[in-house]
Design an enzyme around this catalytic site. Structure first.
Site, PDB file in Angstrom:
ATOM      1  N   ASP A  12      -3.931 -14.806  -4.112  1.00 52.96           N
ATOM      2  CA  ASP A  12      -4.623 -13.798  -4.782  1.00 52.96           C
ATOM      3  C   ASP A  12      -3.696 -13.178  -5.483  1.00 52.96           C
ATOM      4  O   ASP A  12      -2.434 -13.317  -5.493  1.00 52.96           O
ATOM      5  CB  ASP A  12      -4.837 -12.861  -3.349  1.00 52.96           C
ATOM      6  CG  ASP A  12      -5.649 -11.476  -4.038  1.00 52.96           C
ATOM      7  OD1 ASP A  12      -6.429 -11.350  -4.516  1.00 52.96           O
ATOM      8  OD2 ASP A  12      -4.884 -10.390  -3.469  1.00 52.96           O
ATOM      9  N   ASP A  14      -3.784  -9.148  -6.968  1.00 49.85           N
ATOM     10  CA  ASP A  14      -3.160  -7.726  -6.614  1.00 49.85           C
ATOM     11  C   ASP A  14      -2.818  -7.672  -5.277  1.00 49.85           C
ATOM     12  O   ASP A  14      -3.570  -7.957  -4.210  1.00 49.85           O
ATOM     13  CB  ASP A  14      -4.513  -6.858  -6.873  1.00 49.85           C
ATOM     14  CG  ASP A  14      -4.904  -6.901  -8.280  1.00 49.85           C
ATOM     15  OD1 ASP A  14      -4.463  -6.127  -8.980  1.00 49.85           O
ATOM     16  OD2 ASP A  14      -5.869  -7.840  -8.465  1.00 49.85           O
ATOM     17  N   ASP A 170      -3.703 -10.782   0.632  1.00 46.09           N
ATOM     18  CA  ASP A 170      -3.374  -9.735   1.579  1.00 46.09           C
ATOM     19  C   ASP A 170      -4.717  -8.588   1.997  1.00 46.09           C
ATOM     20  O   ASP A 170      -4.652  -7.597   2.298  1.00 46.09           O
ATOM     21  CB  ASP A 170      -2.493  -8.541   0.575  1.00 46.09           C
ATOM     22  CG  ASP A 170      -3.381  -7.938  -0.636  1.00 46.09           C
ATOM     23  OD1 ASP A 170      -3.838  -8.753  -1.112  1.00 46.09           O
ATOM     24  OD2 ASP A 170      -2.926  -6.875  -0.717  1.00 46.09           O
TER      25      ASP A 170
END
Length: 223
Positions: A12, A14, A170
């Site tokens: 991922d 960000d 996250d």
């Protein structure tokens, strides 16, 4: 499957690969100031940075009218287009990890829900765009994560079966998407986790406190 059998790593963007919150929150605050609302501290808004512009606006002005929130969101996107990457950096330990992946000849890339008009300029500023065979944005497929479409496209571009790919994220949607696609899922505990997040309950193969811990786990698994 185990880490010892992986043939590629996808991230991922960000909150996992790069710390983009300073740019996103700065864009939010510029938009808030445009409508006469006080700026928000970075620390208070950080947790929302993985969830897109709507989440940032909702975190900053949760009780505002819908039209005002929409105005602030549009302003955020306009400001972000201008400052995207100005204050962003890879998380500590990511650069060393990516260098090691290259030396080990393990291809890597990004699957993010961030639109391509932001993703590709950011990766260029980070000097990563030429190192990645896979850059999947939120509008690369009809459905973003947690749908399997971007995950399967990423596997195809990596030229690797999903079950041999480690995907790091996250947010819960990252791990749901990885599991549904048949990938190994790893939780980036260094990311933008909120107080209500329960990462230990997400469907993951492993949890990593830092990029350095992830790096060491891969070294040991692939030794």
């Amino acid at each position: 499957m185990s880490l010892a059998q992986i043939k590629g790593v996808l991230f991922d963007l960000d909150g996992t690969l790069a710390d983009t919150a300073p740019d996103l929150v700065q864009a939010l605050n510029l938009s808030l100031q445009d409508v006469g609302i006080a700026a928000q501290p970075l620390a208070a808004m950080r947790y929302a940075a993985s969830h897109g512009s709507f989440a940032l606006v909702d975190a900053a002005i949760p009780d505002a009218a819908e039209d005002l929130r929409s105005q602030v969101q549009q302003g955020l996107l306009a400001h972000y287009q201008r400052i995207n990457g100005d204050h962003c950096a890879l998380f500590t330990g990511i650069a060393a990890l990516l260098d090691w992946l290259e030396l080990t000849q393990l291809p890597f890339g990004v699957i993010t829900n961030k639109p391509a008009r932001f993703t590709r300029p950011l990766l260029r500023k980070l000097n990563l765009h030429l190192r990645m065979p896979v850059i999947i944005s939120g509008d690369s497929t009809k459905h973003p994560k947690p749908h399997t479409a971007p995950m399967l496209l990423g596997a195809q571009q990596l030229n690797c079966a999903p079950e041999y790919i480690l995907y790091l994220g996250d947010a819960e949607r990252d791990l749901l998407a990885a599991k549904a696609a048949g990938m190994l899922g790893g939780v980036a505990l260094w990311g933008y986790l909120g107080v209500n997040d329960k990462p230990l309950q997400w469907p993951a193969h492993a949890h990593f406190a830092s990029p350095t811990e992830l790096h060491q786990a891969l070294i040991e698994a692939l030794a």
